[in-house]
Enzyme design. Sequence first.
Site, mmCIF file in Angstrom:
data_model
loop_
_atom_site.group_PDB
_atom_site.id
_atom_site.type_symbol
_atom_site.label_atom_id
_atom_site.label_comp_id
_atom_site.label_asym_id
_atom_site.label_seq_id
_atom_site.Cartn_x
_atom_site.Cartn_y
_atom_site.Cartn_z
ATOM 1 N N GLY B 41 9.239 25.313 -4.201
ATOM 2 C CA GLY B 41 7.981 25.556 -3.348
ATOM 3 C C GLY B 41 7.993 24.534 -2.208
ATOM 4 C CB SER B 182 -6.083 10.108 9.560
ATOM 5 O OG SER B 182 -7.305 10.065 9.016
ATOM 6 C CD GLU B 204 -9.931 12.092 10.028
ATOM 7 O OE1 GLU B 204 -8.826 12.524 9.872
ATOM 8 O OE2 GLU B 204 -10.796 12.791 9.782
ATOM 9 C CG HIS B 443 4.385 -14.328 -13.512
ATOM 10 N ND1 HIS B 443 3.450 -14.213 -12.534
ATOM 11 C CD2 HIS B 443 5.220 -15.244 -13.290
ATOM 12 C CE1 HIS B 443 3.708 -15.248 -11.816
ATOM 13 N NE2 HIS B 443 4.471 -15.902 -12.321
#
Lengths: 464, 464
Positions: B41, B182, B204, B443
Amino acid sequence: MADEKYDLVVVGGGPAGYAAAIRAGQLGKKVACVEMDRAGGTCLNWGCIPSKALLKSAELINSIKKSEEFGISVGSVDYDFSKIIQRSRGVADQMAKGIEFLFKKNKVDYIVGKAHVDDAKTVSVVDGDSKGKKLKTDNILLATGCRARRLPFLPTDPERIMTSREALVMKKQPKSVAIIGSGAIGVEFAYFLNAFGTDVTILEVMPQLVPVEDEEIAKTLGREFKKQGIKTELEVQVKDAELTKDGVKLVYTKKGKDVTMEVDAVIQAVGVVAFLDNTVEPSLNLKTDRDYLVVDDSYRTNVAGIYAAGDIIGPPWLAHVATFEAVQAVNGIFGASKPRRVKNFPGATYCNPQIASTGVTEKKAKELKLDFKVGKFPFVASGKAVAGAHSEGFVKLISDSKTGEILGAHIIGRDATELITEYCLAMEMEGTIDEIHGTIHAHPTLSEALAEAAAATHDEAIHI
Amino acid sequence: MADEKYDLVVVGGGPAGYAAAIRAGQLGKKVACVEMDRAGGTCLNWGCIPSKALLKSAELINSIKKSEEFGISVGSVDYDFSKIIQRSRGVADQMAKGIEFLFKKNKVDYIVGKAHVDDAKTVSVVDGDSKGKKLKTDNILLATGCRARRLPFLPTDPERIMTSREALVMKKQPKSVAIIGSGAIGVEFAYFLNAFGTDVTILEVMPQLVPVEDEEIAKTLGREFKKQGIKTELEVQVKDAELTKDGVKLVYTKKGKDVTMEVDAVIQAVGVVAFLDNTVEPSLNLKTDRDYLVVDDSYRTNVAGIYAAGDIIGPPWLAHVATFEAVQAVNGIFGASKPRRVKNFPGATYCNPQIASTGVTEKKAKELKLDFKVGKFPFVASGKAVAGAHSEGFVKLISDSKTGEILGAHIIGRDATELITEYCLAMEMEGTIDEIHGTIHAHPTLSEALAEAAAATHDEAIHI
C-alpha cells in the site's frame, strides 16, 4: 579547621559513588564524596563514555566507506587518530564537569584525594589537596569499584601492552593489535580499531565470542566481524608475551599447539578485579568474598554504619547496576524507601552490530530445565532496518511457556542497546509476551521487531 | 473458471489490508487480498518506507558534513539525486516483494486489481489481469486507506506541485521548495531536501510546527530547523499559486497581508482524505462520517459481513494503528480473540531531531483540567548523547499526580521514534513513573533519559 561531621561520606566518585552522593544531597543530607581521580570514576572517564565517543568516530568512517550505496560520493577519506582520541577525552571531560556541577547543585562536598576509612565514623584523606583532613560521619558508603585485570605474565609497557585504560589514550594507532578477551570491552576496541584499518585479532579462551551472551548472538557477531575483516581465534589461551624492537611477540595455545604472532600492540580485556587497596583499616575486618565486599539486602557490610554498592560488591560490574545499587543504599540509609537488590538488568555491547541482553540465555534456560518458548524476529524483515541498510541481526525472546513472562531477551543489531529497554521494563513489571505484542509500536521502527518476536512465540508475527 | 469462495476478502493491501490477509492465513482461513497498486500500500510503496530510505541518505550527508568534529576529513562530497531516489525505490520494492512472499507463505490469494464490493458476499475485480473475476466470500474487510489531500486551488503539475507521492519520485532536485504543512510528512521532506542543499520554506497555517505535537517540542524543532537553514512561516495561509516558466509563484497571507514567493517546486503535505472511490455498491448504504467508514468495537460496518479497518475508518491515520486494527478485526471475525479498539498509540516523525509522542500534550492536559505532573530530562545531560554529538532535545513525561500513571510522553532527539516504545508499553500496562524509574536502564544509552524524566517528576533525577 575543625573536623566536619557528615551524614554520609561516600568513598569513590564513579557511577555508584557520585549517584549516591547526589541522592543523599537530594534528601537534604550533608554528604561528602572522596574520589582519588576524577568525578565520574572509571565509567565516565576511562570506560563507557569515552569509548562511545571513539565508537561514534568508527561508525562514521564505516558509514562514509559505504556512502556510495546511499547516492553520496566522497573524494579522499582521511582521519587524524589523535583528534579522535582527543574528542573522546573532551567528551569525558565535559561529563566529569557535569558531575562536578551536580555535586555543587546538590551541596555535595567533593574531595579529590585518596580516602582511608579509619573506623565506621571516620574517613581520612591520605593524599591530594585535602590530605590530612578527617571526615567525621554517621555513615560510610564504599563505592571504590574495580580496576582492569592484568594478566600477570604479560610484560609491563603501557604503550604496547594495554588495558582499556591505556587504550583509551593511545598515542599512536597500532597497525596490528591482538585483543585478549572478547567481552564488551574487547569487541568494542576490536570494532573501533578495525574501522580505522588496524589489523585486529581477537583471542578468546572460551568457545564463543562475547561469552556471557546467547550462543546464536555470538555466532552472528562472529559472522559480522568476519565480514568487517576482524579475525577471531576461539578456545585459545595466551601464555606468553615478549616485547620486541617494534611490538610484541605473543604466544598462545590453540588445540594443544603453540602459535606465535607478532603485533604492534596488545589490549588485554580480561575482566576486572576489586579495587579496595588500602582503603579500609584492616582491623575493621570488613567481610569479603573473593575480594568483593559482602553486603546484605540493605547494602550493609558486616560493620555497622559502613555500606557498599557498585562493582566493589561483585558482579555484574555494570555502571547502571552500580548506580541503581547506590541509590537504593542511600534510600535505605536515610529511610527514603526500602532498598531493593538488583533483580533484572540489561547488558550492552556497543560494537556494530550492537548486542544487548537481559535474563537467561537459551542455553541457560535449558540447563535450568525451564519450561520456555522462543520467539525470534530477524531485522531483515524490518522495513526500518532495510531502509537504513542495517538489516543484520535479530531479536530473540525467551518466555515462560505457561505464563508468557519474559525469562530472557537477546538482541543483536543496530540500536540493540536502546531497544532492550522495552523488555527490561516488561520484566520489571512482570509483563507477558502478549502485553508486548498487544502494545502498538510505531511504524517504521526497529522496535517493531520486539513486538514481532513476542508474536512469533505463538507463530503470530505478521512479517515472517 | 468457477467463482471461488473465500472466508475473507480483504480490499486493499496496505498496512491494514496485508496484515489482515496474513493474519487470516495464519488462522487457516481461505483469504484473498485485492490491491490495485502494489502489496504494501501507500505506507510501504509511497510513504513511511521509501521516505525513511531518503532520510537515511540525508542523515548520512549531514554526518559527513560534520565529520571533521569526529577526526575524519573527506575531500569533495558529491551526491547523485537520482541514485538517492532510486535506492529508496529499491527499498520499497524489496519490502513489497517481502509482502508478496508472505502472501504466498500464508496462502493468501493476492489479486492485483481494483475491487468492487457488489454486495456483502461478493467482490468483483473491475480491472487488472483478474478483471471480471467475482470473489464469493463470507466476510469482507475494507482497508482502502486514504490518499494525500490536494489543495483544490493549486494548479495541476506533478513535477512542480507535488504531494508526497510525486515528491518520492522527484526526477530533479528543486533548488527551492515551499512545503505546505508541517506535519510529519512536511517536516520530513523539509529535512531531506535541506540536507542536500535545497532552499526550503515551510508554510504552516497553525501557530506552531508539527501542530499535533507538544508546544515545547515544536519550539525545539523550530530552533533546530533554523540552525539547519530551514525557513518556517507560521500562521500563514496559502491562497494561490501559478505556474511560471521555471517554477511556481505562490501567494500566501501573513498577518492579513499577501506575500508572494517564487520557488522551483511546491510540496503539499496537508493531510489525507478517505479513499473509497467507487469501491462499494452505493445501494449497500455503508454508513460514513465525513467520508470515513463507521465501525463498531468489533470493526463491523452497518452492513453485516462487511468490516473495515485502517485509515478508512478515520484518524489517526497511522500505519501501525491500521495494522493493529486490521489484526484485531480479523481475530474478531474468526473468533481468535475478542477484538480491541485502539487506546494508546505513538506518533513518530523522522526528521532530525526525531519526534515521538503518545498520549496528551501538556496543553491538552491543562485543557482537560487533569491533575498532572511533568518530568523532563534534556539529552545534553545524557553521556550517550554527548558522546554521539546529538545532545539536542529532551524527554517530557506527563503523569497523573495521584497514581503516577503516564498520561502523555513527548520526545525530541536522536532515536526518539525508538525510545518512545518504552512509554507505550508502560501505558499499555498501566505502569507508573515509579516503575519506569525503578527499571534498570543500560548505561550509557539515550533510554536512560526516559528513566530520568520519570525520576525528575519527583525531583529525583540524578543527572540534572
